[in-house]
Design an enzyme around this catalytic site. Structure first.
Site, PDB file in Angstrom:
ATOM      1  N   CYS A  40      -5.723   8.160  12.123  1.00 50.82           N
ATOM      2  CA  CYS A  40      -5.783   7.574  10.780  1.00 50.82           C
ATOM      3  C   CYS A  40      -5.999   8.641   9.698  1.00 50.82           C
ATOM      4  CB  CYS A  40      -6.901   6.544  10.734  1.00 50.82           C
ATOM      5  SG  CYS A  40      -7.251   5.944   9.079  1.00 50.82           S
ATOM      6  N   ILE A 181       6.099   2.372  10.981  1.00 52.64           N
ATOM      7  CA  ILE A 181       6.229   3.819  10.783  1.00 52.64           C
ATOM      8  C   ILE A 181       7.638   4.146  10.280  1.00 52.64           C
ATOM      9  CG2 ILE A 181       6.279   6.077  11.960  1.00 52.64           C
ATOM     10  CD1 ILE A 181       3.951   5.188  13.642  1.00 52.64           C
ATOM     11  N   HIS A 439      -5.896 -12.485 -17.164  1.00 51.35           N
ATOM     12  CA  HIS A 439      -4.557 -12.258 -17.710  1.00 51.35           C
ATOM     13  C   HIS A 439      -4.566 -10.972 -18.531  1.00 51.35           C
ATOM     14  CE1 HIS A 439      -0.678 -13.133 -19.508  1.00 51.35           C
ATOM     15  NE2 HIS A 439      -1.214 -12.836 -20.692  1.00 51.35           N
TER      16      HIS A 439
END
Ligand code: NAD
Length: 465
Positions: A40, A181, A439
């Site tokens: 990782c 991948i 918003h």
């Protein structure tokens, strides 16, 4: 030396397990033969996301004129991009080592081997020795799989571990495998100008994902110049004068594509080489260690987590398994629902999903309602010119609980968090709609998709009666 817990492997499964173990008061050691952080941090999630960030920025700069911004001679220095990536890796690796120190964890450098008597032998590093432990956790992760295609050992055929070691950008790249991948690397290198071809055996890329996602992504990647061939069979790979050639069959016709490099991205297999000492015979299935629902292997006091065991091979799942295992060893209840696993793909637009898809609901005979919002109607997406995408929400038609979500839009990988929470806790559409959405945000699209589950989206055309 004797410990409460020894963990072999310091990837996201092992290092998180070590930290949790120490925090729960166990005397803990972690064994690692390379750098901490595993695939990782060193070769996978983190480096690829740094590359995605840099290459997306380059692509965005080339399109800056659409926003009235003009720049000349936009270029990149690949060496500097690699340095930037390495710098992030080094900082994170250093951070994990620091956490080991500050939490009193012994970091034993070397190759860890599980012995028949349940002890762990470490060799080939500063941590060499034999160590006793009440509990041993195997967290050695996985490595790229190679399929038996003749010629796959040819010069120029690389795995994802090796591709970033190249010091130059490939002029052309054929990728065998259109999974996660395959598509992430295709996106990165296509942005840098590499001519990319994907060869996928199944009828669609990202075949495990929702059909709308795979179809849309295929169109987007093709528009960016990536050549995608699905339902193909790669027969052989050969090094030729002009490059490496993949010979494949498409619709019964023999075809060949030649490129400077070939990336083999056909899945990952457990990294068990050197892990088991003489006489250790753990129960295995298809190369993975068999565990029960408490991560216990067939050997007393030996546990396994992460890519080594059956299931999804994802960093966050391995970490969560490590946390839950340690909680149980300490006599606590699990804090995480391990059945709800978000999946993310870092293409542009991003892709994220959690829970079930429409296809799975159909397979399971589940009655569902589906709400969908096209991000072309979302102001923030228009502003950043990321309108191509959607949010799809599936809810159980009786209870209204959200059972699955698929998103393909800007910030999808962050926005999926709300739905991991919803699915894990059984939140209903009505409960999620209680929260007002700010918003302008991409998140407003979530509100619209939720409203659409019952056909009540405020910003939609009235449905024909
Ligand atoms: P994958 O299983 O996602 O995809 C492999 C693909 O290769 C599949 O589509 C398969 O059909 C195809 N394939 C297999 N044999 C083939 C052949 N002979 N010819 C052509 N195609 C063939 O595996 P991956 O992409 O290698 O990734 C490995 C693991 O790492 C996965 O579990 C993935 O989820 C994980 N990963 C996750 C992320 C992320 O979360 N963003 C990123 C990278 C990797």
């Amino acid at each position: 030396m004797s410990y409460d817990v020894i963990i072999i492997g310091a990837g996201p499964g092992g290092y998180v397990a070590a930290l949790k173990s120490a925090k729960l008061g166990f005397k803990t050691a972690v064994v690692e033969k390379d750098r901490v952080g595993g695939t990782c941090l060193n070769r996978g999630c983190i480096p690829t996301k740094a590359m995605v960030h840099a290459t997306e920025l380059y692509r965005e700069m080339q399109n800056a004129k659409e926003y009235g911004i003009f720049a000349e001679n936009i270029s990149y220095d690949y060496g500097k991009i690699l340095e930037y990536k390495q710098d992030i890796i080094d900082k994170l690796v250093g951070g994990v080592e620091q956490l080991f120190k500050s939490n009193g964890i012994d970091y034993l450098k070397g190759l860890g081997m599980l012995e028949k008597d349940g002890s762990v032998t470490v060799s080939g590093g500063e941590g060499a020795g034999n160590y006793q432990a009440k509990h041993v956790i195997l967290a050695v992760g996985s490595k790229p799989a190679l399929v038996p295609i003749p010629g796959l050992d040819s010069e120029g055929v690389l795995t994802s571990d090796e591709l970033f070691q190249l010091q130059e950008v490939p002029k052309s790249l054929s990728i065998i495998g259109g999974g996660v991948i395959g598509v992430e690397f295709a996106s990165i290198f296509a942005s840098l100008g590499t001519k990319v071809t994907i060869l996928e055996a199944l009828p669609s890329i990202l075949a495990n994902m929702d059909k709308d996602i795979s179809q849309n992504l295929k169109l987007i990647l093709k528009k960016r110049g990536i050549d995608i061939h699905t339902s193909v069979k790669v027969e052989k790979v050969e090094k030729e004068a002009e490059g490496v050639s993949c010979f494949y069959t498409e619709k019964d016709e023999p075809v060949k594509v030649t490129s400077q490099y070939v990336l083999c991205a056909v899945g990952r297999v457990p990294n068990t080489q050197g892990l088991f000492g003489e006489g250790v015979e753990l129960e295995m299935e298809r190369g993975r260690v068999v565990v029960d629902e408490h991560f216990k292997t067939s050997m007393d006091n030996v546990y396994a987590i992460g890519d080594l065991i059956k299931g999804l091979q994802l960093a966050h799942l391995a970490s969560a398994q490590g946390i839950c295992l340690l909680e149980e060893l300490a006599g606590h209840k699990r804090s995480i629902d391990l059945n709800v696993v978000p999946g993310c793909v870092y293409t542009s637009p991003e892709i994220a999903s959690v829970g079930i898809t429409e296809a799975i609901a159909k397979e399971q005979g589940l009655e569902i309602n589906v709400g969908k919002f096209m991000m072309s109607g979302n102001g923030k997406s228009m502003i950043s010119k990321e309108e191509r995408g959607f949010i799809k929400i599936l809810s159980d038609s009786k209870s209204h609980a959200v059972v699955g979500v698929q998103m393909m839009c800007a910030r999808a990988t962050d926005m999926i968090g709300e739905f991991g929470n919803a699915v894990a806790n059984g939140f209903t559409v009505e409960q999620l709609l209680k929260a007002m959405r700010a918003h302008p945000t991409y998140n407003e699209g979530v509100g619209e998709a939720l409203e659409d589950v019952f056909g009540e989206a405020v910003h939609s055309m009235p449905k024909k009666k």
